[in-house]
Motif scaffolding. Structure first.
Motif, PDB file in Angstrom:
ATOM      1  N   VAL A  67      14.241  14.644  18.314  1.00  0.00           N
ATOM      2  CA  VAL A  67      13.300  14.537  17.189  1.00  0.00           C
ATOM      3  C   VAL A  67      13.994  14.870  15.877  1.00  0.00           C
ATOM      4  O   VAL A  67      13.937  14.097  14.913  1.00  0.00           O
ATOM      5  CB  VAL A  67      12.088  15.469  17.413  1.00  0.00           C
ATOM      6  N   GLY A  68      14.655  16.025  15.829  1.00  0.00           N
ATOM      7  CA  GLY A  68      15.347  16.416  14.608  1.00  0.00           C
ATOM      8  C   GLY A  68      16.456  15.459  14.221  1.00  0.00           C
ATOM      9  O   GLY A  68      16.645  15.144  13.044  1.00  0.00           O
ATOM     10  N   LEU A  69      17.200  14.987  15.225  1.00  0.00           N
ATOM     11  CA  LEU A  69      18.285  14.047  14.949  1.00  0.00           C
ATOM     12  C   LEU A  69      17.747  12.747  14.366  1.00  0.00           C
ATOM     13  O   LEU A  69      18.318  12.200  13.409  1.00  0.00           O
ATOM     14  CB  LEU A  69      19.066  13.766  16.233  1.00  0.00           C
ATOM     15  N   ARG A  70      16.662  12.248  14.923  1.00  0.00           N
ATOM     16  CA  ARG A  70      16.110  10.981  14.449  1.00  0.00           C
ATOM     17  C   ARG A  70      15.561  11.102  13.035  1.00  0.00           C
ATOM     18  O   ARG A  70      15.748  10.205  12.204  1.00  0.00           O
ATOM     19  CB  ARG A  70      15.016  10.500  15.405  1.00  0.00           C
ATOM     20  N   VAL A  71      14.871  12.190  12.748  1.00  0.00           N
ATOM     21  CA  VAL A  71      14.341  12.386  11.395  1.00  0.00           C
ATOM     22  C   VAL A  71      15.477  12.446  10.381  1.00  0.00           C
ATOM     23  O   VAL A  71      15.424  11.804   9.319  1.00  0.00           O
ATOM     24  CB  VAL A  71      13.488  13.669  11.327  1.00  0.00           C
ATOM     25  N   ALA A  72      16.523  13.210  10.710  1.00  0.00           N
ATOM     26  CA  ALA A  72      17.668  13.327   9.799  1.00  0.00           C
ATOM     27  C   ALA A  72      18.375  11.984   9.620  1.00  0.00           C
ATOM     28  O   ALA A  72      18.785  11.626   8.509  1.00  0.00           O
ATOM     29  CB  ALA A  72      18.649  14.381  10.322  1.00  0.00           C
ATOM     30  N   LEU A  73      18.519  11.228  10.701  1.00  0.00           N
ATOM     31  CA  LEU A  73      19.166   9.920  10.624  1.00  0.00           C
ATOM     32  C   LEU A  73      18.358   8.942   9.773  1.00  0.00           C
ATOM     33  O   LEU A  73      18.926   8.175   8.985  1.00  0.00           O
ATOM     34  CB  LEU A  73      19.378   9.348  12.020  1.00  0.00           C
ATOM     35  N   VAL A  74      17.032   8.969   9.911  1.00  0.00           N
ATOM     36  CA  VAL A  74      16.176   8.071   9.125  1.00  0.00           C
ATOM     37  C   VAL A  74      16.287   8.399   7.639  1.00  0.00           C
ATOM     38  O   VAL A  74      16.446   7.511   6.792  1.00  0.00           O
ATOM     39  CB  VAL A  74      14.710   8.164   9.598  1.00  0.00           C
ATOM     40  N   VAL A  75      16.214   9.682   7.298  1.00  0.00           N
ATOM     41  CA  VAL A  75      16.292  10.086   5.890  1.00  0.00           C
ATOM     42  C   VAL A  75      17.669   9.760   5.310  1.00  0.00           C
ATOM     43  O   VAL A  75      17.773   9.243   4.183  1.00  0.00           O
ATOM     44  CB  VAL A  75      15.979  11.587   5.738  1.00  0.00           C
ATOM     45  N   ALA A  76      18.727  10.044   6.059  1.00  0.00           N
ATOM     46  CA  ALA A  76      20.078   9.746   5.579  1.00  0.00           C
ATOM     47  C   ALA A  76      20.281   8.239   5.404  1.00  0.00           C
ATOM     48  O   ALA A  76      20.906   7.796   4.432  1.00  0.00           O
ATOM     49  CB  ALA A  76      21.113  10.316   6.543  1.00  0.00           C
ATOM     50  N   SER A  77      19.741   7.443   6.323  1.00  0.00           N
ATOM     51  CA  SER A  77      19.885   5.987   6.235  1.00  0.00           C
ATOM     52  C   SER A  77      19.084   5.417   5.067  1.00  0.00           C
ATOM     53  O   SER A  77      19.563   4.540   4.338  1.00  0.00           O
ATOM     54  CB  SER A  77      19.432   5.338   7.546  1.00  0.00           C
ATOM     55  N   MET A  78      17.875   5.919   4.870  1.00  0.00           N
ATOM     56  CA  MET A  78      17.068   5.486   3.735  1.00  0.00           C
ATOM     57  C   MET A  78      17.740   5.861   2.415  1.00  0.00           C
ATOM     58  O   MET A  78      17.697   5.095   1.438  1.00  0.00           O
ATOM     59  CB  MET A  78      15.681   6.112   3.807  1.00  0.00           C
ATOM     60  N   SER A  79      18.364   7.011   2.383  1.00  0.00           N
ATOM     61  CA  SER A  79      19.080   7.443   1.179  1.00  0.00           C
ATOM     62  C   SER A  79      20.223   6.493   0.861  1.00  0.00           C
ATOM     63  O   SER A  79      20.466   6.165  -0.305  1.00  0.00           O
ATOM     64  CB  SER A  79      19.613   8.868   1.364  1.00  0.00           C
ATOM     65  N   TRP A  80      20.916   6.046   1.903  1.00  0.00           N
ATOM     66  CA  TRP A  80      22.008   5.094   1.665  1.00  0.00           C
ATOM     67  C   TRP A  80      21.471   3.791   1.088  1.00  0.00           C
ATOM     68  O   TRP A  80      22.044   3.226   0.153  1.00  0.00           O
ATOM     69  CB  TRP A  80      22.766   4.803   2.964  1.00  0.00           C
TER      70      TRP A  80
END
Length: 345
Positions: free
Chosen positions: A283-296
């Motif tokens: 859960v934490g990994l996916r949330v962080a990955l989504v936010v980091a990807s959206m930021s890119w």
């Protein structure tokens, strides 16, 4: 029946030197006592360099698109507005009022904080998942977050008065200018509020109907998107890669003055952290990955449609400076490392 061959450890005496000193035995130094091959503790690993290179590469890609694509070349860019004329914006993402700009970038630190908290509360390498246990790793991760957040506040929100982006704009000759209007009511309102020059922040200038003109404006969008996503990626790496392999790659300067692998700082101090990944960790990994990807993605849109290349470049430099101090400098400064730690160590 074959006999078992036994090996014997032999200490080889060294002949006395001419000064008459006694013989000594040869001592093979331990591998941790000698500087390991690889990069300096002041420098990122190859993997980290590749990761960080994505950011200037993204800015370059967006800037080239802005210069070369007909849709942007033929559109009207308003310099003091730092965007294209909304009536002829070359893309939905070129409008400041687009959904992702308003509800993701403008409140970007909320999403970054949400992703960070989800990561440190669910990943077992930091402590028991979804349990309020205050482990060393969690505490140091929180300190890193506080340091990065303090930089975000100082640069974009408040720095003993106006934030650094507004101070730098004023230092480089910028000021708040009055927007001319034929409306008598508007002119009377401006007369009541005094000199527009007294507006020392971009927000205050906009609130009184002025325009921020004349100075160098560090791109706040570039700064926050790089700062937040880079922090998440550097916290993510130990979680998505093999912990030991990542520790071996990083170099640290130990208090005894030797350059060693980060693996020497073992988990013994943690007392219970685990590298196993239960369902909660995803859960934490996916949330962080989504936010980091959206930021890119929004960084690419910012590079393509907003700010000048130099404004974007200074936003990159300020973000990289903060990331270096919190995530790379501790490797070379043992005292600082004791405070902020290192992800995965």
């Amino acid at each position: 029946m074959a006999t078992r061959r036994q090996t014997t450890k032999i200490e080889v005496p060294i002949p006395s030197i001419a000064n008459g000193t006694n013989s000594a035995t040869v001592k093979v130094p331990d591998k941790l006592d000698s500087p390991p091959p690889g990069n300096s503790p002041f420098l990122p690993t190859v993997l980290e360099i590749v990761l960080l290179a994505i950011y200037p590469g993204t800015l370059l890609l967006g800037s080239l698109f802005n210069v070369l694509h007909p849709s942007t070349r033929n559109a009207t860019y308003i310099a003091h507005y730092q965007a294209y004329d909304p009536a002829e914006a070359p893309s939905y993402f070129a409008k400041k009022g687009n959904f992702f700009n308003v509800y993701f970038v403008k409140i970007g630190w909320f999403w970054t904080t949400l992703a960070f908290v989800a990561l440190i509360l669910t990943h077992p390498s930091l402590g028991p998942p979804l349990k309020p246990a205050l482990t060393r790793r969690r505490l140091q991760a929180a300190v890193r977050y506080v340091c990065i957040t303090a930089v975000w506040v100082a640069v974009t929100q408040w720095f003993f008065g106006p934030p650094i982006v507004d101070r730098s704009f004023r230092w480089t000759g910028g000021k708040c200018e009055t927007i001319l209007s034929d409306s008598a009511a508007s002119q009377a309102e401006k007369a009541d509020m005094g000199e527009v020059e007294r507006a020392f922040t971009h927000a205050a200038c906009k609130a009184i109907g002025g325009q921020w003109r004349g100075g160098h404006d560090i791109s706040g969008h570039v700064f926050i998107l790089i700062l937040g996503s880079a922090m998440l990626w550097l916290e993510l790496l130990p979680a998505v890669l093999k912990m030991e392999g990542l520790r071996e790659a990083r170099r640290i300067l130990t208090p005894d003055g030797l350059v060693r692998s980060a693996a020497v700082e073992t988990d013994a101090k943690e007392g219970g952290a685990s590298d196993e990944k239960p369902k909660e960790a995803a859960v934490g990994l996916r949330v962080a990955l989504v936010v980091a990807s959206m930021s890119w993605w929004m960084l690419l849109m910012t590079a393509a449609y907003f700010h000048t290349w130099f404004e974007k470049f200074t936003g990159l430099l300020v973000a990289f400076g903060a990331i270096y101090i919190v995530y790379f400098l501790p490797r070379a400064l043992p005292v600082w490392r004791q405070v902020v730690g290192m992800p995965g160590v």
